[in-house]
Design a protein around this motif. Structure first.
Motif, mmCIF file in Angstrom:
data_model
loop_
_atom_site.group_PDB
_atom_site.id
_atom_site.type_symbol
_atom_site.label_atom_id
_atom_site.label_comp_id
_atom_site.label_asym_id
_atom_site.label_seq_id
_atom_site.Cartn_x
_atom_site.Cartn_y
_atom_site.Cartn_z
ATOM 1 N N UNK A 1 -6.160 0.826 -5.856
ATOM 2 C CA UNK A 1 -7.487 1.391 -5.647
ATOM 3 C C UNK A 1 -7.295 3.083 -5.594
ATOM 4 N N UNK A 2 -8.009 3.557 -6.489
ATOM 5 C CA UNK A 2 -7.954 4.965 -6.621
ATOM 6 C C UNK A 2 -9.138 5.700 -5.809
ATOM 7 N N UNK A 3 -9.428 6.852 -6.096
ATOM 8 C CA UNK A 3 -10.502 7.356 -5.048
ATOM 9 C C UNK A 3 -12.092 7.299 -6.041
ATOM 10 N N UNK A 4 -12.108 6.779 -7.217
ATOM 11 C CA UNK A 4 -13.171 6.993 -7.721
ATOM 12 C C UNK A 4 -14.035 5.468 -7.637
ATOM 13 N N UNK A 5 -15.148 5.399 -8.340
ATOM 14 C CA UNK A 5 -16.208 4.249 -8.225
ATOM 15 C C UNK A 5 -15.217 2.814 -8.711
ATOM 16 N N UNK B 1 -3.234 -1.437 2.456
ATOM 17 C CA UNK B 1 -1.977 -0.993 2.621
ATOM 18 C C UNK B 1 -2.148 0.501 1.994
ATOM 19 N N UNK B 2 -1.315 1.508 2.292
ATOM 20 C CA UNK B 2 -1.122 2.898 1.720
ATOM 21 C C UNK B 2 -0.303 2.782 0.654
ATOM 22 N N UNK B 3 -0.348 3.479 -0.444
ATOM 23 C CA UNK B 3 0.879 3.234 -1.664
ATOM 24 C C UNK B 3 1.930 3.893 -1.284
ATOM 25 N N UNK B 4 1.785 4.935 -0.298
ATOM 26 C CA UNK B 4 3.104 5.679 0.210
ATOM 27 C C UNK B 4 3.717 5.266 1.522
ATOM 28 N N UNK B 5 3.038 4.446 2.182
ATOM 29 C CA UNK B 5 3.173 4.033 3.502
ATOM 30 C C UNK B 5 4.342 2.944 3.899
ATOM 31 N N UNK C 1 -3.892 4.261 -3.311
ATOM 32 C CA UNK C 1 -3.397 5.639 -3.687
ATOM 33 C C UNK C 1 -3.728 6.799 -2.990
ATOM 34 N N UNK C 2 -4.968 6.826 -2.420
ATOM 35 C CA UNK C 2 -5.454 8.233 -1.772
ATOM 36 C C UNK C 2 -6.344 7.597 -0.693
ATOM 37 N N UNK C 3 -5.610 7.024 0.452
ATOM 38 C CA UNK C 3 -6.331 6.274 1.597
ATOM 39 C C UNK C 3 -7.447 7.183 2.149
ATOM 40 N N UNK D 1 -0.663 -0.247 7.238
ATOM 41 C CA UNK D 1 -1.788 -0.548 7.110
ATOM 42 C C UNK D 1 -2.740 0.757 7.167
ATOM 43 N N UNK D 2 -3.866 0.749 6.239
ATOM 44 C CA UNK D 2 -4.593 1.903 6.442
ATOM 45 C C UNK D 2 -5.559 1.881 7.485
ATOM 46 N N UNK D 3 -5.754 0.726 8.010
ATOM 47 C CA UNK D 3 -7.002 0.562 8.960
ATOM 48 C C UNK D 3 -6.509 -0.641 9.948
#
Length: 507
Positions: free
Chosen positions: A54-58, A103-107, A82-84, A111-113
């Motif tokens: 998942x990127x930052x766009x639609x 999950x965050x790509x770099x983490x 990729x950009x949480x 977990x991102x949440x």
């Protein structure tokens, strides 16, 4: 017919449509189609592992909402962000509510949440918890990976973090709208890019899905109707003929037809050094719909021995007899006699198909609009580069721009050969031929194509249609010969398969 629109055109249409719909409705339509395609490819959704890149766009939002649908059907879905801080908020909420993991790509699995911790998904993992081994392990274990990294406006190759994740993929890859790393308007790949098994695109095809190298990386294409058609212009940027359109264009004799009414194609090809080029060009012409083939050149004896139905003349072309089109160039050589033959043919008032040595003899930048009839040029990348005065690498890196530039500069219909053949006529959508195969990269296959296009011109097709139909039949004939597993072919094999290919298209 498959039609494709530029990013700018698609976005304008989307804005018009979104103004008429409730907020988020368009993304939900896209997500539903994406989820359905993923389910079809998985076969069994319950218990399967799905990773969302998942990127930052639609496109990332589409992936998240589709992932939520799959999670509700029992899949273990993990979104790798990729950009949480820039991921689609609504999509994230929907995925978590359905039991999906984030999950965050770099983490390395963090977990991102964390607010979702403690819930268990259908795959047995704790929703919102830590995925053992980190993001790469999530991707590597997935049965299916959804590429929602970059949208249709993305330029350049994948960033290092995304490239690292893509390298870890072992399962099926489904791209959202367009494989990330591909230029949506041209099909160009500048750096690394996703290689998808299937691409789900929304509302309209994008040119980069139909033109190599983008086309080759898109895999199987599925177009999801999201209600965009009414907001798109009548003329697309790129189009690709299918069986139905080609069948409608194929010339058919009437009860009153005779060989002259069906058209006579003249072939000026071959030399003492390359007599086979004449034979191959004539072989394509004989199977292209015209009523007769008139050969002019030094290989008459060789041609007659192979095809006794051919009408022959020693030349010059202007004295050979009436024709409805000319094919000039294959194996012609580069001497004074070859240049005189080309000039003689170009001075005629009938359509002319120029290939191979004929292209080398054209004056650089010469404007063919001065001719009374249409002209078709059929260069490969090297010949196109010479005609434009640029490097071959520049042509290969920007095939769509190159074919448009050639059509504009020379005032001709231009067929640029390659893994996807492009046909351009100034002021009209570029056509992409979808039937080619790598096995056509063999000596003499272009000579067969030249004769075939010339014959279609003589039978009455416009330059644009003759080039498009010729390329379509030529590619299908090659596929027919190499089927089912694929095998080496010779150029003459392609010409002999044209009759059955013609019959298949009409059927």
């Amino acid at each position: 017919m498959r039609i494709a629109y530029s990013v700018e055109t698609v976005r304008a249409a989307e804005r018009e449509l979104m103004a008429r719909l409730p907020e988020g409705a368009l993304m939900q339509r896209a997500a539903a189609g994406l989820a359905a395609t993923c389910a079809d490819l998985l076969g069994r959704v319950y218990g399967s592992r799905v990773a969302l890149l998942v990127g930052s766009g639609d496109n990332g939002g589409d992936a998240l909402y589709a992932g939520a649908r799959l999670a509700r059907r029992g899949a273990g879905v993990t979104a790798v962000l990729l950009k949480p801080d820039r991921a689609h908020r609504g999509g994230l909420a929907a995925l978590r509510a359905a039991g999906g993991r984030v999950v965050a790509a770099e983490a390395d699995g963090t977990d991102a949440g964390r607010a979702d911790a403690g819930r268990t998904d259908a795959g047995g993992a704790e929703a919102g918890g830590t995925e053992a081994g980190g993001a790469e392990a999530v991707v590597a274990r997935a049965d299916l990976v959804v590429d929602g990294i970059v949208g249709i406006g993305g330029k350049g190759g994948l960033r290092p973090e995304a490239e690292r994740l893509v390298r870890a993929v072992r399962g099926i890859v489904v791209a959202v709208d367009l494989p990330s790393g591909i230029d949506a308007d041209t099909g160009e790949v500048r750096g690394s890019a996703v290689h998808a098994n299937a691409t789900v695109t929304f509302g309209a095809y994008k040119p980069g899905l139909l033109i190599d190298p983008g086309h080759e990386r898109a895999g199987a294409l599925r177009l999801i109707d999201i209600g965009l058609a009414a907001h798109l212009p009548a003329d697309p940027d790129v189009e690709a003929l299918q069986h139905e359109e080609v069948a409608a264009l194929l010339p058919r004799p009437t009860p009153e037809s005779d060989k002259y009414r069906r058209g006579v194609v003249g072939v000026v090809a071959g030399s003492a050094r390359y007599p086979g080029a004449a034979v191959l060009a004539v072989s394509g012409a004989l199977r292209g719909g015209a009523g007769a083939v008139r050969y002019v050149g030094p290989a008459a004896d060789t041609v007659i021995s192979r095809f006794p139905e051919t009408l022959v003349h020693s030349g010059p072309p202007a004295k050979a007899g009436r024709v409805q089109s000319w094919v000039v160039g294959p194996g012609l050589g580069d001497g004074a006699a070859a240049k005189h033959s080309l000039d003689d043919v170009l001075a005629s008032d009938v359509p002319v198909m120029v290939d191979a040595d004929g292209l080398h003899l054209l004056p650089t930048g010469g404007d063919l609009r001065k001719r009374e009839a249409a002209t078709v040029l059929t260069p490969h990348a090297g010949e196109a580069a010479a005609l434009l005065g640029v490097s071959r690498e520049e042509v290969e890196a920007g095939r769509l721009a190159a074919v448009r530039a050639l059509a504009e500069r020379y005032g001709a219909t231009v067929l640029l050969k390659g893994s996807t053949t492009l046909i351009a006529t100034e002021g009209r959508p570029v056509r992409v031929n979808p039937t080619g195969t790598g096995w056509l990269a063999t000596a003499g296959s272009g000579d067969v194509l030249s004769g075939l296009i010339g014959s279609l011109l003589a039978a009455g097709l416009t330059a644009r249609d003759a080039a498009s139909v010729g390329a379509y039949l030529h590619g299908l004939a090659a596929r027919r010969v190499t089927a089912p597993q694929g095998a080496p072919i010779a150029a003459y094999d392609v010409s002999t398969a044209l009759t059955d290919t013609w019959r298949d298209v009409l059927g």
